[in-house]
Design a protein around this motif. Structure first.
Motif, PDB file in Angstrom:
ATOM      1  N   ILE A  44      50.217  52.919  39.621  1.00  0.00           N
ATOM      2  CA  ILE A  44      50.311  52.095  40.688  1.00  0.00           C
ATOM      3  C   ILE A  44      49.347  51.259  41.032  1.00  0.00           C
ATOM      4  CG2 ILE A  44      51.206  51.364  43.107  1.00  0.00           C
ATOM      5  CD1 ILE A  44      52.858  53.868  42.923  1.00  0.00           C
ATOM      6  N   LEU A  57      48.376  47.315  40.068  1.00  0.00           N
ATOM      7  CA  LEU A  57      48.053  46.266  41.025  1.00  0.00           C
ATOM      8  C   LEU A  57      46.915  45.766  40.710  1.00  0.00           C
ATOM      9  CD1 LEU A  57      49.054  48.156  44.299  1.00  0.00           C
ATOM     10  CD2 LEU A  57      50.083  46.092  43.650  1.00  0.00           C
ATOM     11  N   ALA A  81      46.220  41.494  40.204  1.00  0.00           N
ATOM     12  CA  ALA A  81      45.335  40.731  40.978  1.00  0.00           C
ATOM     13  C   ALA A  81      44.337  40.072  40.437  1.00  0.00           C
ATOM     14  CB  ALA A  81      44.802  41.694  41.998  1.00  0.00           C
ATOM     15  N   VAL A 128      44.963  42.313  47.739  1.00  0.00           N
ATOM     16  CA  VAL A 128      45.748  43.129  46.439  1.00  0.00           C
ATOM     17  C   VAL A 128      44.602  43.924  45.553  1.00  0.00           C
ATOM     18  CG1 VAL A 128      47.416  42.915  44.629  1.00  0.00           C
ATOM     19  CG2 VAL A 128      47.427  41.437  46.958  1.00  0.00           C
ATOM     20  N   GLY A 174      44.876  47.841  45.268  1.00  0.00           N
ATOM     21  CA  GLY A 174      44.703  48.592  43.801  1.00  0.00           C
ATOM     22  C   GLY A 174      43.694  49.275  43.369  1.00  0.00           C
TER      23      GLY A 174
END
Length: 534
Positions: A381, A385, A389, A398, A402
């Motif tokens: 995940i 992210l 981004a 964001v 991440g």
């Protein structure tokens, strides 16, 4: 260092409480035995060992946020050329233990730790003086040597943990130790980023002399050699340590054989092969392979973060100043603190609960790996992210989320895998830690050179997307290790673990006494042996 052997006789010494835990290994009756130290002395010793690792890892990583400002010192060099200094440090971190660990058998672990910190201290001065236009190569050499020296405290700690703490305490101990080291990896760049925002880049090295100097003092004043209490048949006999404090300090830290067994250079050379044997064992290939992938992407994101954040907005970056970059990296601090809390809560609780619930109080090393599920799910995940981004230039929060997930997952996974392998080779804890250090840092060397062509070939988004799929595959491999651990350990050489030891029972268990659990241990051992023969 050799550790206490585990006898098949019933354990007598246990903790109190409703669900008593058997003390493994059983301590001797000698108050000088490290297992018999007071909790206060054990915890202080752990603090010093952790701080030495923290201060050591500050040294080779302190310049990660200085790439842009440092290019002015070396005409013709780009920020990418300066980023290779991180790779140079990683090379030293990988090969330092392999090269210098055998010296611990000649002078002692404590002495090797002290003098490695002294060498790292000198390397920081060396790097800070490399300000001339022709000093790029000497600067890079200082980073290699710094990595070689700074790696030593990071691989010696696990052997102290095995000497001082019991089986049911080591999950938390390994979490604290590894996170102290990994905090050092992140603290150094952040503080340097604050400093170079308004001062010369050389201060990214000068300030590290303070924590390193304090670590040298603490190691000299407080660290004791703990490897002489083994009851394993054939274990080397350690000479008695001086009882006078200052005589003990001199004997511990001056070169010689005053506190460790005499050993020929031929025997030392033979022992030096052990990390390579452990490195290629089936269980190490899987557990090490997981952190090989997990930790490499932390290094990759840390190296690229400065380039992404400080690049001009017109070039796809975020236009951060070094100060804003330093503030951003505190995201990693927060991730490590959260990881420390989670590791403290689940480090030993879940393996002990699994042992009581499903193992009838009988211990199997694979119970340590149940904790890997959480970081294994969070890692892809975070990588997704982070890649999204950067690819679509999303808001930097964001990117921060991440990065938080990437750091959290890696920081939580590394001590779990290290703890598992060290406990599988507890009689060779140093060697096991060195093998895992190679796996942790191995891919990180390559990422410093391959990320640019990799990114050019697939784009930054898919580069991190592929990394996410790699992490999922690595998690599935650990699942195989949990499932078939006893079989894989059976074909792994030099094994010395607490497999089959009675560690306790669940209060709701049908077993009514410790003897009932020991009967379960015997049945479990017979079943495992029968399966392996089949």
């Amino acid at each position: 260092m050799e550790q206490n052997s585990v006898s098949p006789t019933p354990r007598l010494k246990m903790t109190g409480g409703a669900n008593p835990i058997v003390l493994i290994p059983q301590p001797s009756d000698d108050p000088k035995d490290p297992l018999n130290w007071s909790p206060r002395k054990k915890n202080f010793m752990l603090f010093v060992i952790c701080y030495a690792g923290f201060a050591g890892m500050n040294l080779p990583n302190s310049q990660q946020l200085t790439f842009y400002v440092q290019t002015a010192a070396y005409p013709g060099r780009t920020e990418v050329d300066l980023s290779y200094s991180v790779t140079a440090c990683v090379v030293g971190l990988v090969f330092g233990p392999l090269i210098f660990w055998p010296l611990a058998r000649k002078v002692g672990r404590s002495s090797l730790m002290l003098w490695s910190l002294v060498v790292g201290f000198v390397c920081q001065i060396w790097a800070a003086l490399m300000t001339g236009p022709n000093d790029y190569i000497p600067f890079m050499l200082s980073r290699v040597v710094s990595g070689l020296a700074s790696s030593i405290p990071t691989v010696l700690g696990p052997s102290y943990a095995v000497d001082i703490f019991y089986l049911h305490q080591r999950g938390r101990v390994f979490s604290i130790f590894e996170l102290s080291i990994l905090l050092g990896v992140n603290v150094g760049p952040t503080i340097s980023g604050f400093i170079v925002n308004s001062a010369s880049w050389t201060w990214a090295f000068w300030w590290t002399l303070i924590p390193c100097g304090l670590a040298i003092m603490l190691v000299f004043l407080c660290v004791e050699e703990t490897g002489g209490w083994s009851t394993t048949p054939g274990a080397p006999s350690y000479p008695p340590q001086p009882t006078s404090y200052w005589a003990n300090r001199v004997a511990t830290f001056l070169p010689g054989h005053k506190i460790v067994p005499r050993e020929s250079w031929g025997q030392t050379a033979r022992e030096a092969k052990k990390p390579f044997i452990i490195l290629t064992a089936p269980i190490t290939l899987i557990a090490g392979g997981y952190i090989f992938i997990s930790f490499a992407f932390v290094i990759l994101t840390s190296v690229l973060l400065t380039i992404f954040l400080e690049a001009p907005i017109s070039e796809g970056g975020y236009g951060f100043t070094p100060l804003r970059n330093a503030l951003f990296t505190m995201d990693a601090w927060f991730a490590i603190f959260v990881t420390q809390i989670v590791g403290w809560c689940v480090g030993d609780r879940i393996p002990l609960w699994v042992s009581r619930r499903f193992g009838k109080g009988v211990w199997h090393p694979e119970y340590r790996l149940y904790n890997i599920l959480l970081p294994g799910l969070v890692a892809p995940i975070g990588l997704g992210l982070f890649g999204a981004a950067v690819q679509y230039h999303l808001h930097y929060m964001v990117l921060a989320l991440g990065f938080f997930f990437i750091v959290f997952s890696s920081m939580l996974a590394v001590p779990i895998c290290l703890n598992y392998i060290v406990e599988c080779y507890k009689n060779d804890a140093n060697e096991a830690a060195i093998a895992m250090n190679v796996w942790r840092m191995g891919f990180a060397i390559a990422t410093g050179f391959i990320y640019s062509p990799w990114m050019d070939a697939v784009g930054v988004g898919w580069m991190f997307g592929m990394a996410a799929f790699f992490s999922i595959f690595a998690l599935l491999m650990v699942g195989v290790l949990v499932w078939k651990g006893p079989h894989l350990r059976a074909i792994s050489p030099m094994l010395s673990c607490e497999e089959g030891e009675v560690i306790g029972q669940d209060k709701n268990s049908s077993a009514s006494s410790l003897s009932d659990v020991e009967s379960a241990q015997t049945e479990s051992t017979i079943e495992i042996t029968t399966e392996l023969k089949a």
